[in-house]
Enzyme design. Structure first.
Site, short mmCIF file in Angstrom:
data_model
loop_
_atom_site.label_atom_id
_atom_site.label_comp_id
_atom_site.label_asym_id
_atom_site.label_seq_id
_atom_site.Cartn_x
_atom_site.Cartn_y
_atom_site.Cartn_z
N CYS A 58 53.84 31.93 49.79
CA CYS A 58 52.90 32.63 50.66
C CYS A 58 53.31 34.10 50.74
O CYS A 58 54.38 34.48 50.25
CB CYS A 58 52.85 32.00 52.04
SG CYS A 58 54.39 32.16 52.95
N CYS A 106 56.87 35.31 51.54
CA CYS A 106 57.89 35.28 50.48
C CYS A 106 57.99 36.65 49.82
O CYS A 106 59.08 37.13 49.49
CB CYS A 106 57.54 34.22 49.43
SG CYS A 106 57.40 32.55 50.07
N CYS A 112 29.06 46.12 12.52
CA CYS A 112 29.10 44.79 13.14
C CYS A 112 30.56 44.38 13.33
O CYS A 112 31.48 45.13 13.02
CB CYS A 112 28.36 43.76 12.28
SG CYS A 112 29.16 43.40 10.71
N CYS A 143 33.39 44.80 10.71
CA CYS A 143 33.99 46.12 10.53
C CYS A 143 35.21 46.26 11.44
O CYS A 143 36.24 46.83 11.04
CB CYS A 143 32.99 47.23 10.86
SG CYS A 143 31.51 47.22 9.83
N ASP A 172 29.16 31.70 52.11
CA ASP A 172 29.94 31.78 53.33
C ASP A 172 29.01 32.35 54.40
O ASP A 172 28.18 33.22 54.11
CB ASP A 172 31.14 32.72 53.09
CG ASP A 172 31.83 33.09 54.38
OD1 ASP A 172 32.03 32.21 55.21
OD2 ASP A 172 32.17 34.28 54.54
#
Length: 846
Positions: free
Chosen positions: A91, A94, A163, A166, A542
């Site tokens: 967490c 730490c 393209c 290359c 949320d």
């Protein structure tokens, strides 16, 4: 987000080395719980406050994290920065433990640990200290692995790529150079990232040897002289003129020998650069379109088809020119964002106003923005009020009123009123600079469809090339026609082997869509997420801060003993130590009523239920009704009123002790004006199901769901329950997007198939956590994002099928002799051009 958290983030350096930023990013969301406090991952409230302060002080200053070495005021080197990957952190506390411990170590000056990314940056006096850092970290119970820094990585703009093959040719060619450690070339953005031990000129020469142009990104503005593109246009024009002279000359008395010379000259002039590129492609072991076209043109000349050979070269060159111009327009869709910011700022020095280049403006300088001017740098308004057009950043259609203390962004327009602004970010760290950087990074990430097409092309090209060789040799050996006849058909097959249109089909569409989204205030972080957005069947929202304003207000105060002032004073004492929106609403209400807090101690958060504090030796609690049920404290006198308030959509904060309830404070949030309209637009766009996730009770959730128009809701959720709800939706067979604020909803955002964060302009964390970021703090641009993603998927499918069917038709027409060599070239380049133009329609979608 609270003011404290914003200040912490703004004090952090641009790199992601501040654990304070990540601490807020990873905190679970408890905004919607009827509790008034955030769920702190570790420790009590006082611990959290001290942790936040430590993290803020650990953040580096304005210029301390810019490079591998830090410079003091005298210009001498004082510190070296070392990076490590940290394992074992549970967490954010730490991260704080590591920071505090290492800062006490001799020789270490600064330490920043980012809990979310698991990275640590250490500023030390000398490199010998860095060897001891892993040992110190191991003693603390964690593991630290050194991250090697890429000191010579540079970005180059590449010209002339047609393209993806290359790009592969350049990569393979450069990896053969012993001075090149790593190289990555992206066709979509036209950029090359290279880590090398040589100089810039040598890299440019190596790219030119492969048949392309290169220039260092930082020096683009100084290199606006005659470009290789103009030279290619000139050679294409000359080649075409010689071809036309030869063609029309064949109808006159000009000798065949002279006509052949004209065709040969057209082949040499128009085909020199493709031939040179083909040579280096073969040398690098790559089979690109230059190899195929050069082989076809050479073969045509060999069998005496000079007109066909010259036509192949000219059509190939013309097609490439048109393709390059079209693709460049797509690439410029993002680069044009740079032009939104002015190159100079008006800096206030004393009482004088001085014009300075934005690169010379420092943090905490004061700049003046007059009405009608663009804001040059991010900052905070010191004085003045105005309406700011933020459309270039957020895509919002209406100007936003700003006053003292508000944040303004570079590239936005000051519509009226003079402003004095304190600069908070350097030119390279502004919000718009980050948008450009993130979008360019996104363009370089391959989508699943693009990765599949690239793999297909790598298999398809050599197979058809081998088939062409067999067609040239086997039939004439078996007596089925002349050598020249089958050589011609084999050459046509070589041209058809070019998968150019197929390879271009996906990346150009993705770049166009991402560019369109960025201009409308939406960051899509890669083709993968663009494709996922197009396939989404359900969206989970949320509630607090997403569907609602997230700024609740106290709506009613119920005191059992009739002393409201005493009830509010006790509640304020508890709530002053929380940054949760409901806690802030109560604190603001108390301030407005001139009710002071009491002297309290032992402040603690009760995860998902509330908080407590000790006042005059008595424990007081502020939380949801569940908290009192668990403590067996009866709510008999208030049950009917509580039920009524909850049904009306109020969030309740019950205040009391372990033995009695003192009263209830009701808090209500308001639905955003844009929410209902956005949800209706999503339904019109064909979205299958919209779900609301909230910690509120059933009655409140039902009422909010009805007001917003969502199809379904999950109520009374703890922070971890939101993850469970998202998993449930996925188990129902739906592809789910989660929309939150990008900070407290991080677990749910990560669990969903697609994470969408709001309010990216207000916080760096939102831009870092989600797959798609809505820069505005509302849902206005979400329907556009879904429509754009679905249309992009449709266009990609159109492009892929068109490319495949064109190739298939060409293959079938070769053997009856219907498809000539020049028609094969025209079909290939024409198909590629049509695919590009089809993809560019995404740039115009509104």
């Amino acid at each position: 987000m609270s003011n404290t958290e914003k200040q912490m983030q703004e004090s952090c350096c641009k790199e992601d080395h501040c654990s304070s930023k990540q601490a807020s990013q990873t905190a679970p969301n408890s905004e919607e719980n009827t509790s008034c406090f955030e769920d702190e991952p570790c420790g009590n409230i006082s611990d959290q406050n001290s942790q936040m302060a430590a993290q803020t002080s650990a953040c580096c200053g304005d210029n301390d994290c810019k490079g591998n070495k830090e410079i003091d005021d005298q210009g001498t080197t004082s510190l070296e920065t070392f990076e490590y990957q940290i394992k074992g952190m549970d967490c954010p506390s730490c991260a704080t433990t590591i920071e505090k411990s290492l800062t006490k170590t001799k020789g270490i000056n600064t330490v920043q640990v980012n809990y979310g990314t698991g990275k640590m940056a250490v500023g030390a006096d000398h490199s010998s200290v860095s060897d001891q850092i892993p040992k110190h970290v191991r003693k603390l119970g964690f593991e630290a692995e050194s991250i090697p820094s890429k000191k010579n990585t540079q970005s180059y703009k590449i010209e002339g790529m047609d393209c993806g093959s290359c790009a592969m040719t350049i990569e393979k060619h450069l990896t053969r150079n012993p001075n090149v450690k790593e190289v990555s070339v992206n066709f979509s953005t036209g950029k090359m990232h290279i880590d090398h031990n040589t100089n810039q000129q040598e890299i440019i020469k190596e790219v030119e040897r492969a048949g392309f142009g290169a220039s260092l990104e930082s020096s683009r503005k100084q290199q606006e002289g005659p470009s290789e593109t103009k030279q290619k246009d000139a050679t294409t024009m000359i080649s075409g003129l010689l071809l036309a002279l030869g063609f029309f000359g064949s109808f006159t008395n000009i000798t065949p020998e002279l006509i052949t010379v004209l065709y040969a000259a057209a082949i040499v002039i128009g085909g020199y650069k493709p031939a040179r590129s083909a040579f280096y492609a073969i040398k690098s072991g790559s089979l690109d379109m230059n190899v195929l076209m050069a082989s076809a043109a050479t073969g045509a000349a060999f069998i005496g088809e000079w007109f066909e050979g010259a036509t192949v070269v000219w059509l190939f060159a013309l097609g490439n020119t048109l393709q390059n111009r079209s693709i460049e327009r797509t690439r410029e869709s993002i680069r044009s964002l740079i032009n939104l910011t002015p190159s100079e700022a008006t800096v206030k020095i004393g009482e004088k106003l001085v014009r300075k280049p934005v690169e010379d403006v420092s943090i905490n300088d004061r700049i003046v923005i007059k009405p009608g001017e663009k804001i040059p740098l991010d900052g905070e308004i010191i004085s003045g009020t105005s309406s700011i057009n933020q459309a270039p950043i957020t895509g919002e259609s209406m100007p936003i009123d700003k006053q003292q203390g508000d944040t303004v962004y570079a590239g936005t327009v000051n519509e009226n009123g003079s402003l004095e602004v304190n600069v908070t970010k350097l030119v390279e760290d502004t919000t718009i600079a980050k948008i450009i950087h993130l979008v360019e990074e996104a363009q370089e990430k391959k989508a699943p469809t693009q990765a599949f097409v690239d793999r297909f092309a790598r298999v398809y090209t050599p197979i058809v090339f081998g088939l062409a060789l067999l067609v040239m040799v086997i039939p004439p050996l078996l007596g089925f026609g002349t050598w020249s006849e089958w050589l011609y058909k084999g050459l046509a097959l070589l041209v058809v082997a070019c998968p150019c249109a197929l390879v271009i089909s996906t990346p150009v569409a993705i770049v166009s869509a991402i560019g369109n989204a960025a201009k409308n205030g939406v960051l899509i972080k890669g083709g993968t997420f663009l494709e996922k957005a197009g396939a989404i069947k359900a969206i989970a929202f949320d509630k607090t801060g997403t569907l609602t304003e997230g700024k609740p207000n106290v709506s009613e105060v119920l005191s059992i003993h009739g002393n409201e002032e005493e009830l509010i004073s006790i509640t304020r004492t508890i709530e002053e130590h929380s940054t949760h929106p409901i806690a802030q609403a109560i604190t603001t209400y108390a301030t407005e009523q001139d009710i002071d807090a009491k002297n309290g101690d032992s402040f603690k958060a009760i995860t998902g239920k509330g908080a407590q504090a000790t006042i005059n030796g008595v424990e007081y609690f502020a939380g949801n009704p569940k908290l009192y049920d668990e403590m067996n404290v009866p709510l008999t006198d208030l049950e009917d009123r509580i039920q009524t308030l909850q049904q009306d959509g109020h969030t309740l904060v019950v205040v009391g002790t372990r033995s009695e309830v003192l009263g209830v404070i009701a808090v209500a949030d308001t639905i955003r004006d844009i929410t209902v309209q956005s949800i209706q637009n999503l339904k019109q766009a064909g979205m299958g199901e919209m779900v609301m996730l909230t910690g509120d009770n059933e009655g409140t959730a039902k009422k909010i769901a009805a007001q917003t128009g969502v199809d379904r809701y999950f109520a009374e959720l703890l922070p971890e329950d939101k993850v469970t709800a998202v998993k449930k939706l996925r188990k129902e067979g739906k592809s789910v997007a989660m929309v939150g604020d990008g900070i407290n909803d991080a677990p749910a955002l990560a669990t969903a198939d697609l994470g969408i964060a709001m309010g990216g302009a207000g916080t760096d964390t939102a831009m870092e956590t989600a797959d798609i970021v809505l820069m505005a703090d509302n849902l206005e641009k979400l329907p556009h994002t879904i429509r754009l993603s679905r249309r992009a998927l449709t266009i990609i499918k159109q492009n892929v099928w068109f490319s495949l069917l064109t190739k298939l038709a060409a293959l079938f027409l070769i053997f009856p002799g219907i498809l000539t060599l020049w028609m094969a070239v025209l079909s290939d380049t024409g198909a590629a051009l049509l695919v590009i133009l089809n993809s560019m329609r995404l740039l115009k979608q509104k």
